[in-house]
Scaffold this motif. Structure first.
Motif, PDB file in Angstrom:
ATOM      1  N   ALA A   1       0.759  -1.208   0.027  1.00 41.63           N
ATOM      2  CA  ALA A   1       0.184   0.076   0.081  1.00 41.63           C
ATOM      3  C   ALA A   1       0.816   1.150   0.158  1.00 41.63           C
ATOM      4  CB  ALA A   1      -0.918   0.097   1.214  1.00 41.63           C
ATOM      5  N   PHE A   2       0.157   2.246  -0.468  1.00 46.01           N
ATOM      6  CA  PHE A   2       0.934   3.749  -0.498  1.00 46.01           C
ATOM      7  C   PHE A   2       1.532   4.261   0.721  1.00 46.01           C
ATOM      8  CE2 PHE A   2      -1.462   6.839   1.479  1.00 46.01           C
ATOM      9  CZ  PHE A   2      -2.670   6.406   1.839  1.00 46.01           C
ATOM     10  N   TYR A   3       1.057   3.654   1.816  1.00 43.82           N
ATOM     11  CA  TYR A   3       1.690   4.529   3.055  1.00 43.82           C
ATOM     12  C   TYR A   3       2.584   3.947   3.779  1.00 43.82           C
ATOM     13  CZ  TYR A   3      -1.338   0.732   4.581  1.00 43.82           C
ATOM     14  OH  TYR A   3      -1.705  -0.741   5.002  1.00 43.82           O
ATOM     15  N   MET A   4       3.358   2.748   3.166  1.00 42.39           N
ATOM     16  CA  MET A   4       4.404   2.074   3.598  1.00 42.39           C
ATOM     17  C   MET A   4       5.877   3.069   3.577  1.00 42.39           C
ATOM     18  SD  MET A   4       3.506  -2.008   3.378  1.00 42.39           S
ATOM     19  CE  MET A   4       1.731  -2.347   3.986  1.00 42.39           C
ATOM     20  N   ARG A   5       6.597   2.746   4.505  1.00 41.26           N
ATOM     21  CA  ARG A   5       7.692   3.414   4.550  1.00 41.26           C
ATOM     22  C   ARG A   5       8.681   2.955   3.525  1.00 41.26           C
ATOM     23  NH1 ARG A   5      12.708   5.279   6.472  1.00 41.26           N
ATOM     24  NH2 ARG A   5      12.834   7.261   7.161  1.00 41.26           N
ATOM     25  N   GLN A   6       9.181   3.662   2.754  1.00 44.55           N
ATOM     26  CA  GLN A   6      10.442   3.098   1.733  1.00 44.55           C
ATOM     27  C   GLN A   6      11.747   2.978   2.589  1.00 44.55           C
ATOM     28  OE1 GLN A   6      10.996   4.466  -2.211  1.00 44.55           O
ATOM     29  NE2 GLN A   6       9.090   5.568  -2.166  1.00 44.55           N
ATOM     30  N   ASN A   7      12.389   1.726   2.011  1.00 39.63           N
ATOM     31  CA  ASN A   7      13.680   1.560   2.692  1.00 39.63           C
ATOM     32  C   ASN A   7      14.586   2.251   1.872  1.00 39.63           C
ATOM     33  OD1 ASN A   7      12.602   0.021   5.035  1.00 39.63           O
ATOM     34  ND2 ASN A   7      12.393  -1.921   3.435  1.00 39.63           N
TER      35      ASN A   7
ATOM     36  N   ASP B   1       4.474  11.926  -1.109  1.00 37.34           N
ATOM     37  CA  ASP B   1       3.802  12.667  -2.348  1.00 37.34           C
ATOM     38  C   ASP B   1       4.475  12.263  -3.562  1.00 37.34           C
ATOM     39  OD1 ASP B   1       2.307  14.609  -0.961  1.00 37.34           O
ATOM     40  OD2 ASP B   1       3.656  16.147  -1.193  1.00 37.34           O
ATOM     41  N   ALA B   2       5.550  11.784  -3.501  1.00 38.18           N
ATOM     42  CA  ALA B   2       6.126  10.980  -4.774  1.00 38.18           C
ATOM     43  C   ALA B   2       5.494   9.639  -5.032  1.00 38.18           C
ATOM     44  CB  ALA B   2       7.795  10.746  -4.831  1.00 38.18           C
ATOM     45  N   ARG B   3       5.261   8.973  -4.214  1.00 36.30           N
ATOM     46  CA  ARG B   3       4.377   7.585  -4.018  1.00 36.30           C
ATOM     47  C   ARG B   3       3.100   7.816  -4.390  1.00 36.30           C
ATOM     48  NH1 ARG B   3       5.196   2.924  -5.520  1.00 36.30           N
ATOM     49  NH2 ARG B   3       4.266   1.421  -4.328  1.00 36.30           N
ATOM     50  N   LEU B   4       2.434   8.696  -4.025  1.00 37.75           N
ATOM     51  CA  LEU B   4       1.085   9.107  -4.216  1.00 37.75           C
ATOM     52  C   LEU B   4       0.933   9.195  -5.826  1.00 37.75           C
ATOM     53  CD1 LEU B   4      -0.157  11.598  -1.398  1.00 37.75           C
ATOM     54  CD2 LEU B   4      -1.129   8.945  -1.741  1.00 37.75           C
ATOM     55  N   GLU B   5       1.850  10.180  -6.181  1.00 34.58           N
ATOM     56  CA  GLU B   5       1.930  10.513  -7.758  1.00 34.58           C
ATOM     57  C   GLU B   5       1.940   9.123  -8.627  1.00 34.58           C
ATOM     58  OE1 GLU B   5       3.803  14.040  -8.744  1.00 34.58           O
ATOM     59  OE2 GLU B   5       3.781  13.576 -10.663  1.00 34.58           O
TER      60      GLU B   5
END
Ligand code: 4AD
Ligand code: MG
Length: 464
Positions: A363-369, A402-406
């Motif tokens: 999902a979009f909300y997970m923190r990128q490693n 924001d980058a992930r949402l986009e």
């Protein structure tokens, strides 16, 4: 006034006291010597209490006509039982018949074993059976233990909304909530449905998860949890999926993935211990009749450290295990239940926390490693059931979010309140969701989540 049968069977009421119990007949047996034995249950514990009724009672004939399911009030002396299987019984002075069962021959819950499928079709009567009674008490014990666990650790219970405009998981499995007249839908110029005319002025749905709302409260109260119903229009007709299920979702500020992995382990051990301590009677029944290892595996679970493995290493294990899976494994695929069960049951032989999944399946909300390929997600997978918990560290950096949402084609405007949390005093935070019915199904050994919720909602079934 009357007393719950569990109080009498616990042995805390003095022998020779005069007591009244109210409940339903489970079985009746009459002796030639002119004594009728009634097994009366009231749901408060697994065992019924035996009422010994002598033929000197003036309504003895009425008593010997009682059948399974009749409701009664029994008053008499509490004595130690001479018979096998129970410590105490009541020597009845009066048996008041409250409600008869009409047509005992056709009473669906007459005392004999029923298939679990038959019971599902009589969901309004099945709580009267041994098995569903035991499930109900264990489920209650687990709920209370969960609240106690979080309360003792200073978490606040937050009730998040059931009706929402956001799709937390982005899986498109939401049920729409609307007051629009489906025959005469208001349409816009472009022919789309005009939700401006709907009750909420926009499209609204039943929530799939309380997490996003939970994050707002964790961003102020530090440690919160939700425990409420969630809804998913799951098309999967499996023993692990419901359209309406309960989720427990802690959300913790200033916490990373490791922190909530430990929280999940502590919580599961705490609630399993509570069941072993508080519901021995029901667990013994499950061990005898439903799942041989129902007690032993909980005892083992409480003792053992959880295993932890990175998704990437889990894939390597699965690729090299020599087992043929229905769904082939390669880096990037979502783990299927067969893979999870292999890891927990055959490889680690313990509950496993699988961490750091590929970002593209999450999902979009997970923190990128830092590797740019994975996210700080975790699933807790248990032997005998598979995924029981899903969670993650959340993306707290506004630019990355924001980058992930986009990238995912999601509209910033729809997430303005969620983005505010990242603008105003953002902190690393993490949480998880426990599927409550999966937990109850695992603990009891009941094979299907439909049998551990009072009135299951699945595709094609919204009865009662
Ligand atoms: O893995 P899921 O989809 O995670 C979330 O919803 C996150 N927002 C939770 C969070 O981080 N706060 O669902 C969480 C758990 C699953 O592990 C599973 O146990 C259960 O919910 N679950 C279901 N249980 C019964 N029927 C269904 N249809 C379920 N879908 C998920
Ligand atoms: Mg999941």
């Amino acid at each position: 006034s009357h007393i719950a049968i569990t109080e009498l069977l616990k042995g805390t009421v003095a022998v020779d006291s005069q007591v009244t119990v109210k409940g339903w007949i489970r079985t009746r047996r009459d002796s030639k010597a002119g004594i009728s034995f009634l097994a009366v249950h009231d749901g408060s514990c697994f065992n019924p209490i035996q009422a010994v009724v002598p033929n000197s009672l003036n309504n003895y004939d009425e008593v010997t006509n009682l059948t399974a399911g009749c409701s009664v009030s029994v008053t008499g002396k509490l004595v130690e039982s001479q018979g096998q299987g129970q410590a105490f019984e009541i020597q009845a002075d009066t048996v008041e018949v409250i409600g008869l069962v009409e047509n005992p021959d056709t009473y669906p819950m007459a005392a004999k074993r029923h298939s679990i499928e038959f019971l599902r079709e009589h969901a309004h009567l099945r709580p009267r059976t041994n098995v569903i009674g035991a499930v109900t008490r264990v489920r209650n014990c687990l709920s209370q233990a969960i609240h106690r666990f979080f309360h003792e650790r200073g978490y606040m219970w937050i009730s998040t909304p059931i009706i929402t405009a956001s799709d937390c998981e982005g899986a498109g499995e939401m049920f729409r909530v609307s007051t629009l007249d489906m025959q005469n839908l208001p349409l816009t110029d472009k022919g789309d449905i005009d939700y401006a005319e709907d009750f909420f002025g926009k499209e609204a749905f039943l929530t799939v998860s309380g997490q996003l709302n939970g994050e707002t409260y964790a961003s102020a109260m530090s440690k919160i949890y939700t425990f409420g119903p969630t809804f998913r229009a799951e098309n999967s007709n499996t023993s692990r999926h419901l359209a309406e299920f309960w989720m427990v979702e802690p959300e913790v500020a200033f916490a990373d993935l490791e922190d909530i992995a430990s929280l999940a382990e502590d919580m599961l051990k705490y609630v399993f211990k509570a069941v072993l301590d508080e519901r021995r009677d029901d667990m013994e029944f499950f061990a005898q009749r439903i799942e041989k290892t129902a007690i032993s595996r909980l005892e083992e679970f409480v003792e053992k450290d959880f295993a932890q493995v990175d998704y990437t290493d889990a894939i390597t294990i699965l690729e090299n295990c020599g087992k043929k899976f229905e769904f082939p494994v390669e880096w990037g695929v979502d783990l299927q239940s067969e893979h999870e069960r292999y890891l927990a049951e055959e490889h680690f032989k313990a509950p496993v926390v699988i961490k750091n999944y590929p970002r593209d399946i999450k999902a979009f909300y997970m923190r990128q490693n830092e590797d740019g390929k994975t996210v700080a997600a975790m699933d807790v997978v248990a032997p005998g059931i598979g995924e029981i918990i899903g969670g993650s560290q959340r993306e707290e950096r506004l630019d990355v979010l924001d980058a992930r949402l986009e990238e995912m084609g999601l509209h910033k405007e729809d997430y303005s309140w969620y983005r505010d949390l990242r603008k105003y005093g953002t902190v690393p935070h993490s949480g998880f969701g426990l599927g409550f019915e999966r937990l109850v199904a695992y603990v009891t050994g009941m094979g299907n989540v439909r049998d551990v919720i009072a009135f299951p909602r699945t595709k094609g079934n919204a009865n009662y």
